[in-house]
Design a protein around this motif. Structure first.
Motif, mmCIF file in Angstrom:
data_model
loop_
_atom_site.group_PDB
_atom_site.id
_atom_site.type_symbol
_atom_site.label_atom_id
_atom_site.label_comp_id
_atom_site.label_asym_id
_atom_site.label_seq_id
_atom_site.Cartn_x
_atom_site.Cartn_y
_atom_site.Cartn_z
ATOM 1 N N LEU A 41 26.514 4.147 -9.809
ATOM 2 C CA LEU A 41 26.100 2.982 -8.702
ATOM 3 C C LEU A 41 25.305 3.162 -7.650
ATOM 4 O O LEU A 41 24.531 2.139 -7.549
ATOM 5 C CB LEU A 41 27.760 2.828 -7.939
ATOM 6 C CG LEU A 41 27.813 1.684 -7.161
ATOM 7 C CD1 LEU A 41 27.778 0.396 -7.867
ATOM 8 C CD2 LEU A 41 28.978 2.008 -6.411
ATOM 9 N N TRP A 42 24.948 4.299 -7.265
ATOM 10 C CA TRP A 42 23.755 4.474 -6.444
ATOM 11 C C TRP A 42 22.533 4.293 -7.107
ATOM 12 O O TRP A 42 21.679 3.492 -6.452
ATOM 13 C CB TRP A 42 23.821 5.819 -5.844
ATOM 14 C CG TRP A 42 22.719 6.186 -4.979
ATOM 15 C CD1 TRP A 42 22.375 5.739 -3.700
ATOM 16 C CD2 TRP A 42 21.791 7.196 -5.315
ATOM 17 N NE1 TRP A 42 21.202 6.513 -3.155
ATOM 18 C CE2 TRP A 42 21.150 7.309 -4.126
ATOM 19 C CE3 TRP A 42 21.590 7.925 -6.201
ATOM 20 C CZ2 TRP A 42 19.868 8.201 -4.025
ATOM 21 C CZ3 TRP A 42 20.298 8.662 -6.513
ATOM 22 C CH2 TRP A 42 19.577 8.634 -5.357
ATOM 23 N N ARG A 43 22.172 4.730 -8.289
ATOM 24 C CA ARG A 43 21.010 4.539 -9.210
ATOM 25 C C ARG A 43 20.905 3.040 -9.153
ATOM 26 O O ARG A 43 19.754 2.397 -9.360
ATOM 27 C CB ARG A 43 21.040 5.263 -10.400
ATOM 28 C CG ARG A 43 20.787 6.721 -10.144
ATOM 29 C CD ARG A 43 20.198 7.446 -11.163
ATOM 30 N NE ARG A 43 19.317 6.912 -11.938
ATOM 31 C CZ ARG A 43 18.881 7.318 -13.211
ATOM 32 N NH1 ARG A 43 19.498 8.179 -13.901
ATOM 33 N NH2 ARG A 43 17.763 6.939 -13.683
ATOM 34 N N SER A 71 22.195 0.599 -7.590
ATOM 35 C CA SER A 71 22.025 -0.339 -6.377
ATOM 36 C C SER A 71 20.346 0.059 -6.149
ATOM 37 O O SER A 71 19.799 -0.986 -5.099
ATOM 38 C CB SER A 71 22.623 0.342 -5.389
ATOM 39 O OG SER A 71 22.471 1.629 -4.715
ATOM 40 N N ARG A 72 19.631 0.879 -6.674
ATOM 41 C CA ARG A 72 18.277 0.998 -6.350
ATOM 42 C C ARG A 72 17.422 0.452 -7.528
ATOM 43 O O ARG A 72 16.367 0.593 -7.712
ATOM 44 C CB ARG A 72 17.864 2.332 -6.297
ATOM 45 C CG ARG A 72 18.384 3.072 -4.693
ATOM 46 C CD ARG A 72 18.229 4.544 -4.877
ATOM 47 N NE ARG A 72 17.068 5.007 -5.236
ATOM 48 C CZ ARG A 72 16.541 6.370 -5.754
ATOM 49 N NH1 ARG A 72 17.779 7.220 -5.467
ATOM 50 N NH2 ARG A 72 15.406 6.603 -6.144
ATOM 51 N N ASN A 73 18.150 -0.292 -8.295
ATOM 52 C CA ASN A 73 17.418 -1.092 -9.642
ATOM 53 C C ASN A 73 16.772 -0.117 -10.559
ATOM 54 O O ASN A 73 15.628 -0.313 -10.747
ATOM 55 C CB ASN A 73 16.567 -2.229 -8.935
ATOM 56 C CG ASN A 73 17.274 -3.223 -8.344
ATOM 57 O OD1 ASN A 73 18.383 -3.548 -8.788
ATOM 58 N ND2 ASN A 73 16.714 -3.827 -7.467
#
Length: 53
Positions: free
Chosen positions: A12-14, A16-18
């Motif tokens: 999810l974190w990755r 969100s950074r596209n």
């Protein structure tokens, strides 16, 4: 199960950074495979342990 939750949060974190796209989605596929493996193990393991004890 905690490893799977951590893996999903990392994905999810990755996301969100596209960082994922048509050329780079292997991490998402492997994360989904791991999560489904955990799910299948619990589908069979939990009833088996419940019925034995």
């Amino acid at each position: 199960m905690l490893i799977g939750i951590g893996l999903m949060l990392w994905l999810l974190w990755r996301a969100s950074r596209n960082e994922f796209g048509p050329a780079n989605f292997t991490a998402v596929d492997l994360g989904a495979l791991y999560w489904h493996l955990v799910d299948l193990i619990w589908i069979f393991l939990f009833p088996l342990l419940y019925l034995i004890s």
